[in-house]
Write a protein that holds these residues in place. Structure first.
Motif, mmCIF file in Angstrom:
data_model
loop_
_atom_site.group_PDB
_atom_site.id
_atom_site.type_symbol
_atom_site.label_atom_id
_atom_site.label_comp_id
_atom_site.label_asym_id
_atom_site.label_seq_id
_atom_site.Cartn_x
_atom_site.Cartn_y
_atom_site.Cartn_z
ATOM 1 N N LEU A 1 10.518 18.933 30.839
ATOM 2 C CA LEU A 1 10.300 17.862 29.985
ATOM 3 C C LEU A 1 11.550 16.836 29.745
ATOM 4 C CD1 LEU A 1 8.069 17.631 27.619
ATOM 5 C CD2 LEU A 1 9.925 18.951 26.152
ATOM 6 N N ARG A 2 11.428 15.589 29.526
ATOM 7 C CA ARG A 2 12.444 14.757 29.151
ATOM 8 C C ARG A 2 12.579 14.582 27.573
ATOM 9 N NH1 ARG A 2 14.651 12.174 33.181
ATOM 10 N NH2 ARG A 2 15.261 10.274 32.099
ATOM 11 N N LEU A 3 13.616 15.248 27.132
ATOM 12 C CA LEU A 3 13.653 15.714 25.655
ATOM 13 C C LEU A 3 14.679 15.054 24.871
ATOM 14 C CD1 LEU A 3 12.527 17.320 23.141
ATOM 15 C CD2 LEU A 3 14.096 19.036 24.200
ATOM 16 N N GLY A 4 14.449 14.079 24.069
ATOM 17 C CA GLY A 4 15.482 13.431 23.012
ATOM 18 C C GLY A 4 15.703 14.200 21.756
ATOM 19 N N ILE A 5 17.061 14.387 21.508
ATOM 20 C CA ILE A 5 17.522 15.066 20.406
ATOM 21 C C ILE A 5 18.246 14.319 19.357
ATOM 22 C CG2 ILE A 5 18.689 17.047 19.366
ATOM 23 C CD1 ILE A 5 18.207 18.151 22.442
#
Ligand code: ATP
Ligand code: MG
Length: 214
Positions: free
Chosen positions: A14-18
């Protein structure tokens, strides 16, 4: 469906933004900037994480419960945005490094991007165990009205070695000059906040009589 989603998210890269913040309250500046970052970096998912006890600032005005509720209302309707109550539920100070380590356990294969505005990034090297952050994620700094690019780049030069272009990336986003401070001030002065926050958030604030003069 939720456990099935969890199962899938654990397994794909997954390409996950936090995206952490006080979100006191969450506003259209947060949402639009995160939308543009998600688009530019092709993120599959952005987690909005309200902090319970932010270590480096005055305590928030609204309770964690209200800030969490407003965050959920604001991200609803965007299939990429999710609220995360990781910090709200964790006792003690809300340190980002602890949050990143928890997220890494939850999404072991995800490529993680820690998203913040340029004002926030100036103080980043002073955060608790800041030097560990690049082990977990790439740091994405969004432009924000009030902070010039030269202020940002000179802080890159002044700060520790790890705070460099390999770990930290600057992204240009539409300059929406909206801040939670300004919104709280307007409410106290009985002025309108319409179009500065999503409609649902505006209704929640008035229903619960948040941010009125004390
Ligand atoms: P306050 O005035 O209470 O500090 P804020 O508007 O700065 O509120 P925060 O919750 O402190 O909101 O911000 C969370 C994150 O969102 C920070 O990294 C901040 O830099 C970023 N951010 C907030 N508003 C904007 C905006 N208008 N454009 C880009 N980034 C923003
Ligand atoms: Mg702020």
């Amino acid at each position: 469906v939720s456990w099935q989603c969890d199962f899938i998210f654990r397994r794909i890269a997954l390409r996950l933004g936090i995206f952490g913040g006080t979100f006191d309250p969450i506003h259209n500046g947060h949402l639009r900037a995160a939308e543009e970052v998600a688009e530019q970096l092709k993120l599959n998912k952005v987690l909005f994480i309200p902090s319970a006890n932010p270590p480096h600032r005055m305590p928030p005005e609204a309770s964690p419960h209200h800030r969490w509720a407003m965050t959920c209302l604001a991200v609803g309707g965007n299939s990429v945005f999710y609220g995360s109550d990781l910090e709200i539920k964790r006792p003690g100070k809300s340190y980002t490094v602890d949050t990143l380590s928890a997220i890494s356990r939850q999404f072991p294969r995800a490529k993680k991007y820690l998203i913040m505005g340029a004002d926030q990034s100036l103080a980043l090297p002073l955060w608790h165990q800041a030097e560990l952050l690049p082990r977990y994620c790439r740091i994405v700094v969004m432009t924000r009205p009030g902070i010039t690019l030269s202020e940002f780049f000179s802080s890159m030069r002044e700060y520790p070695k790890w705070f460099n272009r390999r770990n930290v990336q600057l992204l240009q986003v539409s300059a929406l000059d909206i801040s939670s401070t300004e919104i709280r001030k307007r409410i106290k002065q009985n002025r309108s906040i319409r179009y500065l926050v999503p409609k649902e958030v505006m209704q929640y604030i008035s229903r619960h009589r948040l941010y009125l003069a004390k």
